[in-house]
Design a protein around this motif. Sequence first.
Motif, PDB file in Angstrom:
ATOM      1  N   ASN A 126     -11.115  11.155  -1.577  1.00 35.32           N
ATOM      2  CA  ASN A 126     -10.731   9.745  -1.786  1.00 35.32           C
ATOM      3  C   ASN A 126      -9.376   9.448  -1.153  1.00 35.32           C
ATOM      4  OD1 ASN A 126     -13.076   9.312  -3.493  1.00 35.32           O
ATOM      5  ND2 ASN A 126     -11.963  10.463  -5.056  1.00 35.32           N
ATOM      6  N   GLY A 176      -9.651  -1.545  -4.738  1.00 39.05           N
ATOM      7  CA  GLY A 176     -10.023  -0.165  -4.438  1.00 39.05           C
ATOM      8  C   GLY A 176      -8.861   0.701  -3.999  1.00 39.05           C
ATOM      9  N   VAL A 177      -7.752   0.089  -3.564  1.00 38.38           N
ATOM     10  CA  VAL A 177      -6.566   0.853  -3.152  1.00 38.38           C
ATOM     11  C   VAL A 177      -5.762   1.224  -4.394  1.00 38.38           C
ATOM     12  CG1 VAL A 177      -4.384   0.802  -1.889  1.00 38.38           C
ATOM     13  CG2 VAL A 177      -6.447  -0.190  -0.868  1.00 38.38           C
ATOM     14  N   SER A 224      -0.476   4.014  -1.748  1.00 35.82           N
ATOM     15  CA  SER A 224      -0.359   4.282  -0.312  1.00 35.82           C
ATOM     16  C   SER A 224       1.053   4.736   0.016  1.00 35.82           C
ATOM     17  CB  SER A 224      -0.723   3.029   0.501  1.00 35.82           C
ATOM     18  OG  SER A 224       0.138   1.955   0.174  1.00 35.82           O
ATOM     19  N   ILE A 251      -3.630   6.634   2.287  1.00 30.88           N
ATOM     20  CA  ILE A 251      -4.071   5.645   1.297  1.00 30.88           C
ATOM     21  C   ILE A 251      -5.012   6.319   0.304  1.00 30.88           C
ATOM     22  CG2 ILE A 251      -5.186   3.409   0.958  1.00 30.88           C
ATOM     23  CD1 ILE A 251      -4.645   2.997   4.074  1.00 30.88           C
ATOM     24  N   ARG A 252      -4.641   6.312  -0.958  1.00 33.99           N
ATOM     25  CA  ARG A 252      -5.484   6.845  -2.037  1.00 33.99           C
ATOM     26  C   ARG A 252      -6.377   5.708  -2.546  1.00 33.99           C
ATOM     27  NH1 ARG A 252      -6.939  11.572  -3.251  1.00 33.99           N
ATOM     28  NH2 ARG A 252      -4.797  12.287  -2.930  1.00 33.99           N
ATOM     29  N   ILE A 253      -7.695   5.936  -2.554  1.00 33.96           N
ATOM     30  CA  ILE A 253      -8.622   4.884  -2.947  1.00 33.96           C
ATOM     31  C   ILE A 253      -9.471   5.335  -4.137  1.00 33.96           C
ATOM     32  CG2 ILE A 253      -8.732   3.958  -0.618  1.00 33.96           C
ATOM     33  CD1 ILE A 253     -11.435   5.344  -0.269  1.00 33.96           C
ATOM     34  N   GLU A 254     -10.095   4.388  -4.775  1.00 36.16           N
ATOM     35  CA  GLU A 254     -11.008   4.695  -5.865  1.00 36.16           C
ATOM     36  C   GLU A 254     -12.308   5.255  -5.286  1.00 36.16           C
ATOM     37  OE1 GLU A 254     -11.528   1.153  -8.098  1.00 36.16           O
ATOM     38  OE2 GLU A 254      -9.464   1.109  -8.856  1.00 36.16           O
ATOM     39  N   THR A 289     -15.284   3.453  -2.770  1.00 34.41           N
ATOM     40  CA  THR A 289     -14.815   2.163  -2.237  1.00 34.41           C
ATOM     41  C   THR A 289     -14.366   2.258  -0.783  1.00 34.41           C
ATOM     42  OG1 THR A 289     -12.531   2.530  -3.015  1.00 34.41           O
ATOM     43  CG2 THR A 289     -14.058   1.437  -4.544  1.00 34.41           C
ATOM     44  N   GLU A 290     -14.711   3.336  -0.102  1.00 37.25           N
ATOM     45  CA  GLU A 290     -14.183   3.540   1.255  1.00 37.25           C
ATOM     46  C   GLU A 290     -14.575   2.411   2.211  1.00 37.25           C
ATOM     47  OE1 GLU A 290     -14.160   6.852   4.867  1.00 37.25           O
ATOM     48  OE2 GLU A 290     -14.914   7.395   2.886  1.00 37.25           O
ATOM     49  N   VAL A 308     -12.683  -0.823   1.243  1.00 43.84           N
ATOM     50  CA  VAL A 308     -11.260  -0.738   1.578  1.00 43.84           C
ATOM     51  C   VAL A 308     -11.061  -0.798   3.094  1.00 43.84           C
ATOM     52  CG1 VAL A 308      -9.237   0.776   1.544  1.00 43.84           C
ATOM     53  CG2 VAL A 308     -10.617   0.504  -0.524  1.00 43.84           C
TER      54      VAL A 308
END
Length: 369
Positions: free
Chosen positions: A25, A50-51, A54, A197-200, A203-204, A207
């Motif tokens: 993620n 979703g972000v 970062s 960027i760390r995302i949930e 959700t790629e 995002v």
Amino acid sequence: MLATIVVWQQFDLMKNKDLGYDKNNLIGIEQISWNGKGEAFKNELQRIPGVVRSSLSLWMPTEGAGYMQREVKDPAHAGRRLRVWYIAGDVDLPATLGLKLAKGRMFSNRFADALNADSLREKDFVKFEKAQLNQNSLMTASAAKMLGIKRLDVQAENVQTVPVGIVGDFHNESLYEPMKPTLILAQKAPEYAGMLIRIEPGTEMQVAAGIRKLWKQFFPEKLLRINNIAEQLTQQYEAEAKLHQLFLFFSGLTMFLSALGIFGLVVQAAEQRAKEVGIRKVLGASVAGIVGLISKDFVKLVVIAIVVASPLAWYALQKWLENYPYRTTVHWWVFAATGFTTLAVTIGTVGFQAIRAATADPVRSLRNE
């Protein structure tokens, strides 16, 4: 077969080894010159659903061990030099990577952790050098141990920074290289940097679409490259993946050709011993006894082959694994599994034809006698 299993184990280890940070993620924008808009872009980025977090970073996974390395005095051995590596990013870099705090604190905007390096370097290089001496830093556990760091928030003379926290060791290079003792420095809005960027989870795509839309607003003239960090890290070990596929193909081909060869030999042996089998059946021999009679010579040869091949394969594989700082172990069950599989294929191939010979009508083989 032995090589196929061991190569797969090594590839699996390199693909799934804990790197000390969370590679899942996590996406990255390749390094560019931000034209003074990096911080503003990051702030707008945080509004995209979703972000999670970062960071502007001068270090990106798969792009080297750090922006700088330095030889320092070894506090434990006079005259000996040690080498440490430096990576840098804004104050959110450690949290975005998911580094684990072992002691002290992480970087924070509440403290003067970040140095405005680009501005200071351009305006007054002497002042920049002095500021660096007192800059706060994070150290990996191996760096702190190697440098004999026992107290935080005081200047460490060897590395000329003030360690405020110790984080768990992490791999800042590929697993082809041993883990490096590393220091992390914070910089305010670095001009030339990438972005992590760390995302949930899941959700790629959402995002990425949001980033492209935002990118057109800030940098319509620049090319955007978004990378999945986990995929990039796996691509480093493409050679091992191809090697495993190659071994898998040729192992399968070799087993198939060997089975064909054994089948041809057992057909020939059954024909040559047809009259003997017929006489044994007339005299009361069982089907199992006749199958065992025909099969035992072939099984014996395969057992000899296993005994000869296993130590040679073990030696060759150990030599190959020496190329890797982090390597799998050639376990005893690998030899047991390959030996059992080879015997099973042999017995299955031989047994099929042996049963046919043992259940054939003995009158046909003896009618001319």
